[in-house]
Design a protein around this motif. Sequence first.
Motif, PDB file in Angstrom:
ATOM      1  N   ARG A  94      -2.899 -24.282  58.316  1.00 26.62           N
ATOM      2  CA  ARG A  94      -2.516 -24.007  59.707  1.00 26.62           C
ATOM      3  C   ARG A  94      -1.196 -23.256  59.828  1.00 26.62           C
ATOM      4  NH1 ARG A  94      -1.111 -28.671  61.569  1.00 26.62           N
ATOM      5  NH2 ARG A  94      -0.991 -28.053  63.756  1.00 26.62           N
ATOM      6  N   HIS A  95      -0.377 -23.305  58.781  1.00 25.21           N
ATOM      7  CA  HIS A  95       0.942 -22.673  58.850  1.00 25.21           C
ATOM      8  C   HIS A  95       1.023 -21.342  58.102  1.00 25.21           C
ATOM      9  CE1 HIS A  95       3.915 -25.414  60.859  1.00 25.21           C
ATOM     10  NE2 HIS A  95       2.801 -26.120  60.916  1.00 25.21           N
ATOM     11  N   GLN A  96      -0.113 -20.833  57.623  1.00 27.26           N
ATOM     12  CA  GLN A  96      -0.089 -19.543  56.941  1.00 27.26           C
ATOM     13  C   GLN A  96       0.069 -18.407  57.942  1.00 27.26           C
ATOM     14  OE1 GLN A  96       0.087 -19.524  53.485  1.00 27.26           O
ATOM     15  NE2 GLN A  96       0.275 -21.689  54.089  1.00 27.26           N
ATOM     16  N   LYS A  97       0.747 -17.343  57.488  1.00 26.65           N
ATOM     17  CA  LYS A  97       1.092 -16.234  58.391  1.00 26.65           C
ATOM     18  C   LYS A  97      -0.040 -15.240  58.585  1.00 26.65           C
ATOM     19  CE  LYS A  97       5.359 -17.716  58.743  1.00 26.65           C
ATOM     20  NZ  LYS A  97       5.763 -18.477  59.927  1.00 26.65           N
ATOM     21  N   ASN A  98      -0.949 -15.127  57.613  1.00 24.74           N
ATOM     22  CA  ASN A  98      -2.026 -14.143  57.753  1.00 24.74           C
ATOM     23  C   ASN A  98      -3.386 -14.783  57.501  1.00 24.74           C
ATOM     24  OD1 ASN A  98      -2.834 -13.757  54.834  1.00 24.74           O
ATOM     25  ND2 ASN A  98      -0.667 -13.203  54.674  1.00 24.74           N
ATOM     26  N   SER A  99      -4.414 -14.098  57.942  1.00 22.26           N
ATOM     27  CA  SER A  99      -5.770 -14.654  57.918  1.00 22.26           C
ATOM     28  C   SER A  99      -6.282 -14.877  56.504  1.00 22.26           C
ATOM     29  CB  SER A  99      -6.723 -13.723  58.680  1.00 22.26           C
ATOM     30  OG  SER A  99      -6.318 -13.604  60.020  1.00 22.26           O
ATOM     31  N   SER A 100      -5.909 -14.009  55.570  1.00 22.14           N
ATOM     32  CA  SER A 100      -6.372 -14.176  54.184  1.00 22.14           C
ATOM     33  C   SER A 100      -5.851 -15.472  53.578  1.00 22.14           C
ATOM     34  CB  SER A 100      -5.918 -12.983  53.330  1.00 22.14           C
ATOM     35  OG  SER A 100      -6.540 -11.800  53.755  1.00 22.14           O
ATOM     36  N   ASP A 101      -4.558 -15.752  53.797  1.00 22.00           N
ATOM     37  CA  ASP A 101      -3.982 -16.987  53.261  1.00 22.00           C
ATOM     38  C   ASP A 101      -4.536 -18.214  53.982  1.00 22.00           C
ATOM     39  OD1 ASP A 101      -2.488 -15.634  51.387  1.00 22.00           O
ATOM     40  OD2 ASP A 101      -0.705 -15.508  52.658  1.00 22.00           O
ATOM     41  N   LYS A 102      -4.710 -18.092  55.310  1.00 30.78           N
ATOM     42  CA  LYS A 102      -5.326 -19.198  56.051  1.00 30.78           C
ATOM     43  C   LYS A 102      -6.709 -19.508  55.500  1.00 30.78           C
ATOM     44  CE  LYS A 102      -3.213 -19.173  60.642  1.00 30.78           C
ATOM     45  NZ  LYS A 102      -3.430 -18.994  62.082  1.00 30.78           N
ATOM     46  N   LEU A 103      -7.501 -18.466  55.276  1.00 29.72           N
ATOM     47  CA  LEU A 103      -8.858 -18.642  54.762  1.00 29.72           C
ATOM     48  C   LEU A 103      -8.830 -19.340  53.406  1.00 29.72           C
ATOM     49  CD1 LEU A 103     -11.900 -18.114  54.920  1.00 29.72           C
ATOM     50  CD2 LEU A 103     -11.479 -15.864  53.898  1.00 29.72           C
ATOM     51  N   LYS A 104      -7.938 -18.905  52.525  1.00 34.32           N
ATOM     52  CA  LYS A 104      -7.855 -19.507  51.189  1.00 34.32           C
ATOM     53  C   LYS A 104      -7.594 -21.008  51.293  1.00 34.32           C
ATOM     54  CE  LYS A 104      -4.069 -19.517  48.774  1.00 34.32           C
ATOM     55  NZ  LYS A 104      -2.869 -19.131  47.975  1.00 34.32           N
ATOM     56  N   TRP A 105      -6.660 -21.408  52.161  1.00 34.67           N
ATOM     57  CA  TRP A 105      -6.292 -22.816  52.255  1.00 34.67           C
ATOM     58  C   TRP A 105      -7.354 -23.635  52.983  1.00 34.67           C
ATOM     59  CZ3 TRP A 105      -2.938 -25.431  49.518  1.00 34.67           C
ATOM     60  CH2 TRP A 105      -1.901 -24.737  48.879  1.00 34.67           C
ATOM     61  N   PHE A 106      -7.971 -23.070  54.025  1.00 34.36           N
ATOM     62  CA  PHE A 106      -9.052 -23.809  54.698  1.00 34.36           C
ATOM     63  C   PHE A 106     -10.236 -24.001  53.750  1.00 34.36           C
ATOM     64  CE2 PHE A 106      -7.293 -22.596  59.030  1.00 34.36           C
ATOM     65  CZ  PHE A 106      -7.017 -23.900  59.397  1.00 34.36           C
ATOM     66  N   GLU A 107     -10.534 -22.987  52.939  1.00 34.21           N
ATOM     67  CA  GLU A 107     -11.639 -23.130  51.985  1.00 34.21           C
ATOM     68  C   GLU A 107     -11.274 -24.117  50.877  1.00 34.21           C
ATOM     69  OE1 GLU A 107     -12.693 -19.062  50.937  1.00 34.21           O
ATOM     70  OE2 GLU A 107     -14.314 -19.129  52.424  1.00 34.21           O
ATOM     71  N   THR A 108      -9.982 -24.186  50.528  1.00 32.70           N
ATOM     72  CA  THR A 108      -9.537 -25.199  49.563  1.00 32.70           C
ATOM     73  C   THR A 108      -9.739 -26.602  50.151  1.00 32.70           C
ATOM     74  OG1 THR A 108      -7.896 -23.715  48.599  1.00 32.70           O
ATOM     75  CG2 THR A 108      -7.546 -26.079  48.272  1.00 32.70           C
ATOM     76  N   SER A 109      -9.341 -26.775  51.400  1.00 36.23           N
ATOM     77  CA  SER A 109      -9.534 -28.064  52.070  1.00 36.23           C
ATOM     78  C   SER A 109     -11.011 -28.439  52.098  1.00 36.23           C
ATOM     79  CB  SER A 109      -8.975 -27.988  53.496  1.00 36.23           C
ATOM     80  OG  SER A 109      -9.190 -29.194  54.183  1.00 36.23           O
ATOM     81  N   LEU A 110     -11.851 -27.473  52.455  1.00 36.78           N
ATOM     82  CA  LEU A 110     -13.292 -27.732  52.521  1.00 36.78           C
ATOM     83  C   LEU A 110     -13.850 -28.105  51.151  1.00 36.78           C
ATOM     84  CD1 LEU A 110     -15.983 -27.679  54.084  1.00 36.78           C
ATOM     85  CD2 LEU A 110     -16.137 -25.245  53.525  1.00 36.78           C
TER      86      LEU A 110
END
Length: 249
Positions: A56-72
């Motif tokens: 939720r605190h990542q600055k760009n969509s690519s990094d957000k995607l990486k972390w949300f997919e890690t969580s999933l």
Amino acid sequence: MDNQFDPNNKIIQLLLRGMGMEDSGKPEEASLLFIKAWSEATDDFERFIAAYFVARHQKNSSDKLKWFETSLRFALKLNDEAVKSAFPSLYLNIAKCYEELSNPDKAKENYELSHSYKVTPSDQGPFFHGTKADLQVGDLLTAKEESNYNSELKMNHIYFTALVSGAGLAAALAKGDRRERVYLVEPTGEFESDPNVTDKKFPGNLTRSYRSQEPLKIVGEVTDWLQQTPEELRLWREKLASNKGEIID
């Protein structure tokens, strides 16, 4: 740690502190606490929940995607009823990232997955209700009664949880000076995830909190649960007083 949500778990404590920083308008401090939670996580449940907040605190969509997919990825490994309730939120966030990255096919796929998990809870219990009322096996708890916390408020639903510690907290916070009681209950009709907690702070319904307009039947009583410290209860009472319209249990 088992997969049950435990507010005393050190990773959950770090995340709660981070959320407090967010509420105070200090996103940088919050982000550091979320990264600390991720670095100190020791099992799949802790990694799933910490990665979600880092995302939720990542600055760009690519990094957000990486972390949300890690969580999933860690959530899928758990195969846990409470964690499954976070799937709609996780897939929705992943879909939004793909949309922002101009990948409509992957966005559509994840929007559909998010929608597919929005179903009636399949939690099998056992279920608990915390109160200070003296009740007997066979009694029915019904909606349209006054709130455990505000005598001026009539409840349209009856609230319960699959975590005995959550019911114990509800009993401790309930008004009145009788002793705290945690009852084993059975829903007599359909129930839904409690919208007061679902996707509010944590993804999904990790506290396994539910509500129903149909009665709950008292089938037993629990006499042993994790008690909150006086300081923890003071903080919860402050939170309850400040959350207009939100209900605990």
